[in-house]
Design a protein around this motif. Sequence first.
Motif, PDB file in Angstrom:
ATOM      1  N   UNK A  65       0.846  -1.204   0.000  1.00  0.00           N
ATOM      2  CA  UNK A  65       0.000   0.000   0.000  1.00  0.00           C
ATOM      3  C   UNK A  65       0.875   1.246   0.000  1.00  0.00           C
ATOM      4  N   UNK A  66       0.250   2.382  -0.328  1.00  0.00           N
ATOM      5  CA  UNK A  66       1.019   3.622  -0.375  1.00  0.00           C
ATOM      6  C   UNK A  66       1.324   4.166   1.019  1.00  0.00           C
ATOM      7  N   UNK A  67       0.270   4.237   1.869  1.00  0.00           N
ATOM      8  CA  UNK A  67       0.416   4.887   3.176  1.00  0.00           C
ATOM      9  C   UNK A  67      -0.118   3.983   4.287  1.00  0.00           C
ATOM     10  N   UNK A  68       0.369   4.171   5.518  1.00  0.00           N
ATOM     11  CA  UNK A  68      -0.122   3.329   6.622  1.00  0.00           C
ATOM     12  C   UNK A  68      -1.654   3.326   6.736  1.00  0.00           C
ATOM     13  N   UNK A  69      -2.305   4.472   6.492  1.00  0.00           N
ATOM     14  CA  UNK A  69      -3.751   4.489   6.690  1.00  0.00           C
ATOM     15  C   UNK A  69      -4.491   3.714   5.595  1.00  0.00           C
ATOM     16  N   UNK A  70      -3.809   3.330   4.517  1.00  0.00           N
ATOM     17  CA  UNK A  70      -4.445   2.515   3.480  1.00  0.00           C
ATOM     18  C   UNK A  70      -4.666   1.069   3.938  1.00  0.00           C
ATOM     19  N   UNK A  71      -3.980   0.677   5.026  1.00  0.00           N
ATOM     20  CA  UNK A  71      -4.147  -0.684   5.556  1.00  0.00           C
ATOM     21  C   UNK A  71      -5.555  -0.863   6.121  1.00  0.00           C
ATOM     22  N   UNK A  72      -6.058   0.225   6.703  1.00  0.00           N
ATOM     23  CA  UNK A  72      -7.364   0.201   7.378  1.00  0.00           C
ATOM     24  C   UNK A  72      -8.512  -0.384   6.575  1.00  0.00           C
ATOM     25  N   UNK A  73      -8.834   0.209   5.420  1.00  0.00           N
ATOM     26  CA  UNK A  73      -9.972  -0.324   4.667  1.00  0.00           C
ATOM     27  C   UNK A  73      -9.787  -1.781   4.274  1.00  0.00           C
ATOM     28  N   UNK A  74      -8.541  -2.219   4.114  1.00  0.00           N
ATOM     29  CA  UNK A  74      -8.291  -3.620   3.753  1.00  0.00           C
ATOM     30  C   UNK A  74      -8.547  -4.525   4.958  1.00  0.00           C
ATOM     31  N   UNK A  75      -8.032  -4.114   6.131  1.00  0.00           N
ATOM     32  CA  UNK A  75      -8.256  -4.901   7.350  1.00  0.00           C
ATOM     33  C   UNK A  75      -9.744  -5.022   7.685  1.00  0.00           C
ATOM     34  N   UNK A  76     -10.468  -3.950   7.432  1.00  0.00           N
ATOM     35  CA  UNK A  76     -11.889  -3.925   7.784  1.00  0.00           C
ATOM     36  C   UNK A  76     -12.666  -5.010   7.044  1.00  0.00           C
ATOM     37  N   UNK A  77     -12.197  -5.387   5.873  1.00  0.00           N
ATOM     38  CA  UNK A  77     -12.906  -6.409   5.104  1.00  0.00           C
ATOM     39  C   UNK A  77     -12.737  -7.811   5.686  1.00  0.00           C
ATOM     40  N   UNK A  78     -11.672  -8.046   6.454  1.00  0.00           N
ATOM     41  CA  UNK A  78     -11.304  -9.380   6.954  1.00  0.00           C
ATOM     42  C   UNK A  78     -11.067 -10.360   5.803  1.00  0.00           C
ATOM     43  N   UNK A  79     -10.854  -9.844   4.592  1.00  0.00           N
ATOM     44  CA  UNK A  79     -10.690 -10.711   3.428  1.00  0.00           C
ATOM     45  C   UNK A  79      -9.213 -11.011   3.170  1.00  0.00           C
ATOM     46  N   UNK A  80      -8.322 -10.340   3.880  1.00  0.00           N
ATOM     47  CA  UNK A  80      -6.891 -10.529   3.665  1.00  0.00           C
ATOM     48  C   UNK A  80      -6.232 -10.842   5.001  1.00  0.00           C
ATOM     49  N   UNK A  81      -5.464 -11.922   5.051  1.00  0.00           N
ATOM     50  CA  UNK A  81      -4.841 -12.320   6.322  1.00  0.00           C
ATOM     51  C   UNK A  81      -3.322 -12.408   6.203  1.00  0.00           C
ATOM     52  N   UNK A  82      -2.780 -11.777   5.157  1.00  0.00           N
ATOM     53  CA  UNK A  82      -1.335 -11.818   4.967  1.00  0.00           C
ATOM     54  C   UNK A  82      -0.651 -10.628   5.626  1.00  0.00           C
ATOM     55  N   UNK A  83       0.540 -10.288   5.150  1.00  0.00           N
ATOM     56  CA  UNK A  83       1.304  -9.176   5.698  1.00  0.00           C
ATOM     57  C   UNK A  83       1.182  -7.953   4.786  1.00  0.00           C
ATOM     58  N   UNK A  84       1.655  -6.820   5.286  1.00  0.00           N
ATOM     59  CA  UNK A  84       1.597  -5.584   4.508  1.00  0.00           C
ATOM     60  C   UNK A  84       3.003  -5.077   4.208  1.00  0.00           C
ATOM     61  N   UNK A  85       3.062  -4.169   3.253  1.00  0.00           N
ATOM     62  CA  UNK A  85       4.298  -3.433   3.029  1.00  0.00           C
ATOM     63  C   UNK A  85       3.910  -2.012   2.600  1.00  0.00           C
ATOM     64  N   UNK A  86       4.445  -1.021   3.312  1.00  0.00           N
ATOM     65  CA  UNK A  86       4.044   0.375   3.080  1.00  0.00           C
ATOM     66  C   UNK A  86       5.147   1.131   2.351  1.00  0.00           C
ATOM     67  N   UNK A  87       4.807   1.716   1.216  1.00  0.00           N
ATOM     68  CA  UNK A  87       5.786   2.416   0.389  1.00  0.00           C
ATOM     69  C   UNK A  87       6.075   3.837   0.863  1.00  0.00           C
ATOM     70  N   UNK A  88       5.145   4.415   1.603  1.00  0.00           N
ATOM     71  CA  UNK A  88       5.210   5.828   2.005  1.00  0.00           C
ATOM     72  C   UNK A  88       5.264   6.750   0.789  1.00  0.00           C
ATOM     73  N   UNK A  89       4.321   6.559  -0.116  1.00  0.00           N
ATOM     74  CA  UNK A  89       4.219   7.430  -1.276  1.00  0.00           C
ATOM     75  C   UNK A  89       3.914   6.652  -2.536  1.00  0.00           C
ATOM     76  N   UNK A  90       3.872   7.368  -3.645  1.00  0.00           N
ATOM     77  CA  UNK A  90       3.658   6.748  -4.948  1.00  0.00           C
ATOM     78  C   UNK A  90       4.487   7.521  -5.964  1.00  0.00           C
ATOM     79  N   UNK A  91       4.829   6.850  -7.046  1.00  0.00           N
ATOM     80  CA  UNK A  91       5.623   7.499  -8.090  1.00  0.00           C
ATOM     81  C   UNK A  91       4.796   8.614  -8.727  1.00  0.00           C
ATOM     82  N   UNK A  92       5.359   9.818  -8.797  1.00  0.00           N
ATOM     83  CA  UNK A  92       4.637  10.943  -9.382  1.00  0.00           C
ATOM     84  C   UNK A  92       5.615  11.872 -10.082  1.00  0.00           C
TER      85      UNK A  92
END
Lengths: 199, 199
Positions: free
Chosen positions: B86-113
């Motif tokens: 995901x791009x930012x730490x707060x992007x983890x939230x909507x994914x966790x809320x689904x309970x559809x993903x039980x793996x690990x995360x990796x946060x990029x802290x940004x996106x290519x622009x």
Amino acid sequence: MPEFAEPLARLIQECKRLPGIGQKSAQRIAFHLLRAPREDSENLAQAILDIKEKLGICSLCNNVSDGEICLYCRDPHREQSQICVVEEPHNILPIETTHAFRGLYYVLHGAISPLRGIGPEQLRIKGLVDRLNQVEIDEVILATNPTVEGEATAVYLSRLLKPLGPRITRIAMGIPVGSDLEFADEVTMSRSLENRREM
Amino acid sequence: MPEFAEPLARLIQECKRLPGIGQKSAQRIAFHLLRAPREDSENLAQAILDIKEKLGICSLCNNVSDGEICLYCRDPHREQSQICVVEEPHNILPIETTHAFRGLYYVLHGAISPLRGIGPEQLRIKGLVDRLNQVEIDEVILATNPTVEGEATAVYLSRLLKPLGPRITRIAMGIPVGSDLEFADEVTMSRSLENRREM
């Protein structure tokens, strides 16, 4: 509910106690503060602490004040012979926003509510009576809320203050400007009819 | 604008800097805190300061963390062979809320622009490559935002990571569930057609 690191979870909990802030808004605010410069967070925290440290109650009108006397009471340009009575300090806001009133305020810090065991003796009424006895006041506008409690308080104050001489008025209740008759509740509609004016 | 005692005016200003908080909400919050018990205000202020003091970045995935390793990375029950980027730490939230993903995360802290002069070297990509080189990973799910920047980042990562072995997937873009085709913008609608599935 997703999991959060403990300090973040606690900030979200604290934010949710604020009015109008639910889980989603609290998360947004918490993540915003997480990314914001440390100085911004410190300023916000300090501002929250300062309103407890630095604000008191105006000794004349009971409004919140950063000094012995609040900014309305110490403003010589305000009309000194008109007093607008409100329930709470934040009720002054919508009145000030209109720029239609240039007199002084008086804050009761509550309203009479027999159901919740709040009688006139629990409100700050004495200061108002004292003022009417000491200073020449032309008009007291009762701007308590348009609720059962606010009405009861207005009726009580009207009876108490009338013998002291000033004109006692009550803010008008009726159909909000710009709304449609169709959406008015019965009580408001009947108030609006009762309070009709000649044109 | 109505006048306020200085500490109150400052708190309203500070609150207005928070996301989703305008003048009216800021006033409501400030007056709420004015009336709230001192302890509540102190807890809120402390919580705001603590997220700066007590939170850091997970050394494995760059998520916010109250320790060296974040709560997802240190949870043995999470699927270790799936990484959601995901791009930012707060992007983890909507994914966790689904309970559809039980793996690990990796946060990029940004996106290519390119427009804002942010290239891959400004993102935290190295840790992800290192992980793929050290641990057996089955799938990398690219959950960067459905924006030009997020797409560019996904395309870049996909090319970079595919040679390292794992399956690379991208979250689906299409018509939101429960909405109406009528309200879909052209780009979303064409994405939705492109990504159609057999039934």
